[in-house]
Motif scaffolding. Structure first.
Motif, PDB file in Angstrom:
ATOM      1  N   LEU A 172      -4.501 -39.375  43.034  1.00 48.68           N
ATOM      2  CA  LEU A 172      -4.628 -38.139  42.275  1.00 48.68           C
ATOM      3  C   LEU A 172      -5.706 -37.274  42.919  1.00 48.68           C
ATOM      4  O   LEU A 172      -6.849 -37.699  43.076  1.00 48.68           O
ATOM      5  CB  LEU A 172      -5.017 -38.436  40.821  1.00 48.68           C
ATOM      6  CG  LEU A 172      -5.265 -37.216  39.923  1.00 48.68           C
ATOM      7  CD1 LEU A 172      -3.990 -36.388  39.783  1.00 48.68           C
ATOM      8  CD2 LEU A 172      -5.789 -37.640  38.563  1.00 48.68           C
ATOM      9  N   ILE A 173      -5.322 -36.059  43.316  1.00 47.17           N
ATOM     10  CA  ILE A 173      -6.271 -35.087  43.859  1.00 47.17           C
ATOM     11  C   ILE A 173      -6.569 -34.084  42.755  1.00 47.17           C
ATOM     12  O   ILE A 173      -5.640 -33.430  42.248  1.00 47.17           O
ATOM     13  CB  ILE A 173      -5.704 -34.384  45.103  1.00 47.17           C
ATOM     14  CG1 ILE A 173      -5.376 -35.418  46.194  1.00 47.17           C
ATOM     15  CG2 ILE A 173      -6.685 -33.351  45.631  1.00 47.17           C
ATOM     16  CD1 ILE A 173      -4.684 -34.833  47.415  1.00 47.17           C
ATOM     17  N   VAL A 174      -7.817 -33.969  42.361  1.00 49.12           N
ATOM     18  CA  VAL A 174      -8.202 -33.048  41.280  1.00 49.12           C
ATOM     19  C   VAL A 174      -9.146 -32.001  41.861  1.00 49.12           C
ATOM     20  O   VAL A 174     -10.134 -32.322  42.517  1.00 49.12           O
ATOM     21  CB  VAL A 174      -8.852 -33.788  40.096  1.00 49.12           C
ATOM     22  CG1 VAL A 174      -7.832 -34.602  39.360  1.00 49.12           C
ATOM     23  CG2 VAL A 174      -9.999 -34.681  40.533  1.00 49.12           C
ATOM     24  N   ASP A 175      -8.819 -30.727  41.619  1.00 47.58           N
ATOM     25  CA  ASP A 175      -9.563 -29.613  42.212  1.00 47.58           C
ATOM     26  C   ASP A 175     -10.383 -28.928  41.120  1.00 47.58           C
ATOM     27  O   ASP A 175      -9.831 -28.283  40.228  1.00 47.58           O
ATOM     28  CB  ASP A 175      -8.577 -28.631  42.851  1.00 47.58           C
ATOM     29  CG  ASP A 175      -9.265 -27.650  43.791  1.00 47.58           C
ATOM     30  OD1 ASP A 175     -10.505 -27.650  43.849  1.00 47.58           O
ATOM     31  OD2 ASP A 175      -8.555 -26.889  44.473  1.00 47.58           O
ATOM     32  N   GLU A 176     -11.702 -29.075  41.187  1.00 44.67           N
ATOM     33  CA  GLU A 176     -12.639 -28.477  40.226  1.00 44.67           C
ATOM     34  C   GLU A 176     -12.202 -28.756  38.784  1.00 44.67           C
ATOM     35  O   GLU A 176     -11.966 -27.831  38.001  1.00 44.67           O
ATOM     36  CB  GLU A 176     -12.773 -26.970  40.460  1.00 44.67           C
ATOM     37  CG  GLU A 176     -13.329 -26.589  41.820  1.00 44.67           C
ATOM     38  CD  GLU A 176     -14.814 -26.915  41.969  1.00 44.67           C
ATOM     39  OE1 GLU A 176     -15.416 -27.471  41.028  1.00 44.67           O
ATOM     40  OE2 GLU A 176     -15.375 -26.606  43.037  1.00 44.67           O
ATOM     41  N   PRO A 177     -12.109 -30.033  38.377  1.00 43.36           N
ATOM     42  CA  PRO A 177     -11.537 -30.343  37.062  1.00 43.36           C
ATOM     43  C   PRO A 177     -12.418 -29.942  35.883  1.00 43.36           C
ATOM     44  O   PRO A 177     -11.929 -29.885  34.750  1.00 43.36           O
ATOM     45  CB  PRO A 177     -11.359 -31.865  37.115  1.00 43.36           C
ATOM     46  CG  PRO A 177     -12.419 -32.327  38.064  1.00 43.36           C
ATOM     47  CD  PRO A 177     -12.499 -31.246  39.110  1.00 43.36           C
ATOM     48  N   THR A 178     -13.708 -29.688  36.097  1.00 46.95           N
ATOM     49  CA  THR A 178     -14.594 -29.375  34.967  1.00 46.95           C
ATOM     50  C   THR A 178     -15.038 -27.920  34.960  1.00 46.95           C
ATOM     51  O   THR A 178     -15.889 -27.539  34.157  1.00 46.95           O
ATOM     52  CB  THR A 178     -15.845 -30.278  35.014  1.00 46.95           C
ATOM     53  OG1 THR A 178     -16.526 -30.100  36.265  1.00 46.95           O
ATOM     54  CG2 THR A 178     -15.472 -31.738  34.848  1.00 46.95           C
ATOM     55  N   LYS A 179     -14.460 -27.101  35.826  1.00 46.75           N
ATOM     56  CA  LYS A 179     -14.892 -25.714  35.939  1.00 46.75           C
ATOM     57  C   LYS A 179     -14.651 -24.966  34.629  1.00 46.75           C
ATOM     58  O   LYS A 179     -13.528 -24.909  34.130  1.00 46.75           O
ATOM     59  CB  LYS A 179     -14.145 -25.025  37.075  1.00 46.75           C
ATOM     60  CG  LYS A 179     -14.620 -23.630  37.387  1.00 46.75           C
ATOM     61  CD  LYS A 179     -13.949 -23.081  38.622  1.00 46.75           C
ATOM     62  CE  LYS A 179     -12.506 -22.753  38.387  1.00 46.75           C
ATOM     63  NZ  LYS A 179     -11.878 -22.090  39.535  1.00 46.75           N
ATOM     64  N   GLY A 180     -15.713 -24.395  34.052  1.00 47.26           N
ATOM     65  CA  GLY A 180     -15.579 -23.590  32.849  1.00 47.26           C
ATOM     66  C   GLY A 180     -15.440 -24.388  31.566  1.00 47.26           C
ATOM     67  O   GLY A 180     -15.216 -23.805  30.508  1.00 47.26           O
ATOM     68  N   LEU A 181     -15.569 -25.722  31.605  1.00 44.02           N
ATOM     69  CA  LEU A 181     -15.439 -26.537  30.406  1.00 44.02           C
ATOM     70  C   LEU A 181     -16.809 -26.811  29.789  1.00 44.02           C
ATOM     71  O   LEU A 181     -17.799 -26.950  30.495  1.00 44.02           O
ATOM     72  CB  LEU A 181     -14.755 -27.873  30.730  1.00 44.02           C
ATOM     73  CG  LEU A 181     -13.335 -27.813  31.311  1.00 44.02           C
ATOM     74  CD1 LEU A 181     -12.798 -29.224  31.484  1.00 44.02           C
ATOM     75  CD2 LEU A 181     -12.416 -26.990  30.430  1.00 44.02           C
ATOM     76  N   ASP A 182     -16.838 -26.920  28.446  1.00 46.20           N
ATOM     77  CA  ASP A 182     -18.089 -27.274  27.788  1.00 46.20           C
ATOM     78  C   ASP A 182     -18.341 -28.772  27.935  1.00 46.20           C
ATOM     79  O   ASP A 182     -17.516 -29.518  28.467  1.00 46.20           O
ATOM     80  CB  ASP A 182     -18.075 -26.845  26.320  1.00 46.20           C
ATOM     81  CG  ASP A 182     -16.976 -27.531  25.513  1.00 46.20           C
ATOM     82  OD1 ASP A 182     -16.839 -28.758  25.611  1.00 46.20           O
ATOM     83  OD2 ASP A 182     -16.259 -26.832  24.767  1.00 46.20           O
ATOM     84  N   ALA A 183     -19.500 -29.220  27.433  1.00 48.41           N
ATOM     85  CA  ALA A 183     -19.915 -30.609  27.651  1.00 48.41           C
ATOM     86  C   ALA A 183     -18.911 -31.601  27.073  1.00 48.41           C
ATOM     87  O   ALA A 183     -18.607 -32.632  27.681  1.00 48.41           O
ATOM     88  CB  ALA A 183     -21.298 -30.833  27.043  1.00 48.41           C
ATOM     89  N   GLY A 184     -18.361 -31.285  25.882  1.00 50.66           N
ATOM     90  CA  GLY A 184     -17.399 -32.193  25.269  1.00 50.66           C
ATOM     91  C   GLY A 184     -16.125 -32.302  26.073  1.00 50.66           C
ATOM     92  O   GLY A 184     -15.595 -33.406  26.280  1.00 50.66           O
ATOM     93  N   ARG A 185     -15.616 -31.164  26.552  1.00 54.83           N
ATOM     94  CA  ARG A 185     -14.380 -31.181  27.334  1.00 54.83           C
ATOM     95  C   ARG A 185     -14.612 -31.813  28.706  1.00 54.83           C
ATOM     96  O   ARG A 185     -13.724 -32.442  29.266  1.00 54.83           O
ATOM     97  CB  ARG A 185     -13.844 -29.757  27.500  1.00 54.83           C
ATOM     98  CG  ARG A 185     -13.532 -29.034  26.207  1.00 54.83           C
ATOM     99  CD  ARG A 185     -12.298 -29.590  25.491  1.00 54.83           C
ATOM    100  NE  ARG A 185     -12.542 -30.830  24.776  1.00 54.83           N
ATOM    101  CZ  ARG A 185     -13.153 -30.893  23.595  1.00 54.83           C
ATOM    102  NH1 ARG A 185     -13.604 -29.816  23.022  1.00 54.83           N
ATOM    103  NH2 ARG A 185     -13.312 -32.056  22.990  1.00 54.83           N
TER     104      ARG A 185
END
Length: 469
Positions: A172-185
């Motif tokens: 699985l290649i994931v590109d910037e998976p947390t960009k713009g997400l809050d701490a919970g997400r």
């Protein structure tokens, strides 16, 4: 190749066909079954390009050299078509913009079921049932009949993950998976990636999020200008970096920022909300919120996704009306004194119009003098040569600074900055926020800063307004 190695790239290069420029200069890396490898670096360092070379999805005009092993399959990197048979079944890509990865005309359950049916080969009824089980596992069965525009960014990210993961690909290649997400997400995304690893999936993560790299563990490869400048065990590299660039990345992490100290004390009140309430349909965002914003003050609006942070700022700007309570803006100020800096700078510019035209339109519309533009661009460290370019031809950090220049031309009393740096790498993020604070402080402008990042709020804001979903 070791029995435990699922992905191996050797001397992988990406070359621009016309110029012969080597954009990736010969990268070698390994990723074990069930392991994690994080490509860490600033925007433009070559992280996503390296992933596309592995996938075999390079754009026209680019070619790859070197060798790639995926599972038991070995490829010449230049043979892009040969790797297409692996897509979905052996290799899956989770892109960085979940809404762009989802079909806006398809319901959530159908999007996940499609992968089960078309890639894994399940009958239609079994595919729909499998999709519903997947959604239930993430507590999202209620979203099954909804369309992408009816769900939040965090939910869209999870739906895209399920659709990507449904066929059981081993890489699985994931590109910037947390960009713009809050701490919970962010925590939800990390939990999904760890669960995938537990099932034996190898995770190649592209990010500029140092905290995500630490949490994923495994190995890290730090990229700069198409080179891997440092590589090894994540915790060792990030605790004892040997390369100057790695040290700069770590120093630019918001947790390392010193607290901002404004030159002057806050001045007169520029805007006030009194017992404000706002709801959309049956969803009440907040009730009886009161606050005031003063000239020269930096105020952070914090809270999880869906808490109403953007809505609160839009009420202050007069873009929305409250359901109850009052919003008062200082008398004698024109509407243009209240400006918004958007999260995604690309969405704030016409894609086919040069940056110079975008600025000249503002100058003409408001009867300003172009003479004010060059010194403002110099202060924001934007070269005049960039004016001839389209928005897509400058970096994200440069484009956000052009957006800031356009706002500052109107001499605002208040700037509502809605997650203005969440899509930028740490070094560019730190520089952009510093420029926003410096220019606002010099003009006495108030800044209302929406941020998911508690460390940014701590470092730059004099106080915070916390909203809760």
């Amino acid at each position: 190749m070791s029995e435990q190695t699922y992905l191996e790239a050797t001397n992988l290069a990406v070359i621009e066909a016309n110029s012969g420029a080597r954009l990736i200069k010969g990268a070698s890396l390994r990723l074990a079954t069930g392991g994690a490898l994080t490509l860490l670096g600033e925007s433009g360092s070559g992280k996503s390009l390296l992933a596309h070379a592995i996938m075999g999805t390079l754009a026209a005009g680019l070619r790859a050299e070197g060798t790639i092993r995926i599972g038991e399959h070995r490829y010449d990197a230049g043979d892009q078509a040969g790797r297409q048979a692996l897509w979905g079944r052996d290799v899956a890509l989770l892109p960085q913009e979940p809404w762009l990865a989802l079909d806006p005309t398809m319901r959530v359950q159908q999007q996940v079921a499609e992968t089960h049916a078309l890639v894994a080969g399940l009958p239609a009824t079994a595919a729909r049932e499998a999709a519903l089980r997947d959604l239930a596992r993430l507590g999202m069965q209620h979203a099954a009949p909804l369309y992408p525009h009816q769900i939040s960014g965090g939910m869209a990210q999870r739906v895209a993950f399920l659709a990507t993961h449904a066929a059981g690909a081993r890489l699985l290649i994931v590109d910037e998976p947390t960009k713009g997400l809050d701490a919970g997400r962010r925590a939800d995304m990390l939990a999904m990636l760890r669960a995938a690893q537990g099932e034996g999936m190898a995770v190649l993560c592209i990010t500029h999020d140092v905290r995500l790299a630490r949490a994923l563990g495994g190995n890290v490869a730090v990229m700069l200008d198409g080179d891997i400048v440092e590589q090894g065990d994540t915790h060792t590299v990030l605790a004892q970096p040997t390369h100057a660039y790695t040290r700069a990345l770590l120093a630019a992490d918001p947790a390392s920022w010193p607290a901002w100290k404004p030159d002057t004390a806050p001045g007169e009140i520029v805007a006030r909300v009194d017992k404000v309430a706002k709801a959309f349909g049956p969803c009440a965002l907040f009730t009886s919120i009161s606050a005031e914003i003063r000239h020269g003050e930096i105020v952070a609006i914090t809270g999880e996704s869906g808490a109403g942070k953007t809505t609160f700022g839009n009420l202050l700007l007069g873009l929305l009306r409250p359901d109850a309570g009052t919003v008062t803006r200082a008398s004698g100020l024109p509407r243009t004194a209240f400006q918004k800096l958007y999260q995604d700078p690309a969405a704030a510019f016409a894609p086919g119009t040069s940056l110079e035209t975008a600025l000249r339109d503002v100058v003409k519309l408001h009867g300003l003098a172009w003479d004010a533009v060059p010194p403002l661009l110099a202060r924001l460290r934007l070269g005049a040569h960039l004016l001839a370019r389209l928005p897509s031809q400058v970096s994200g950090g440069e484009l956000q600074r052009f957006a800031l220049a356009r706002v500052l031309l109107l001499k605002p009393a208040l700037i509502f900055a809605d997650e203005p740096t969440s899509r930028l790498d740490p070094i560019t993020q730190q520089e952009t926020l510093a420029l926003l604070l410096e220019t606002a402080s010099a003009s006495g402008c108030a800044v209302l800063l929406v941020t998911h990042d508690a460390q940014i709020a701590r470092a730059v804001a004099q106080r915070q307004i916390g909203l809760h979903a």
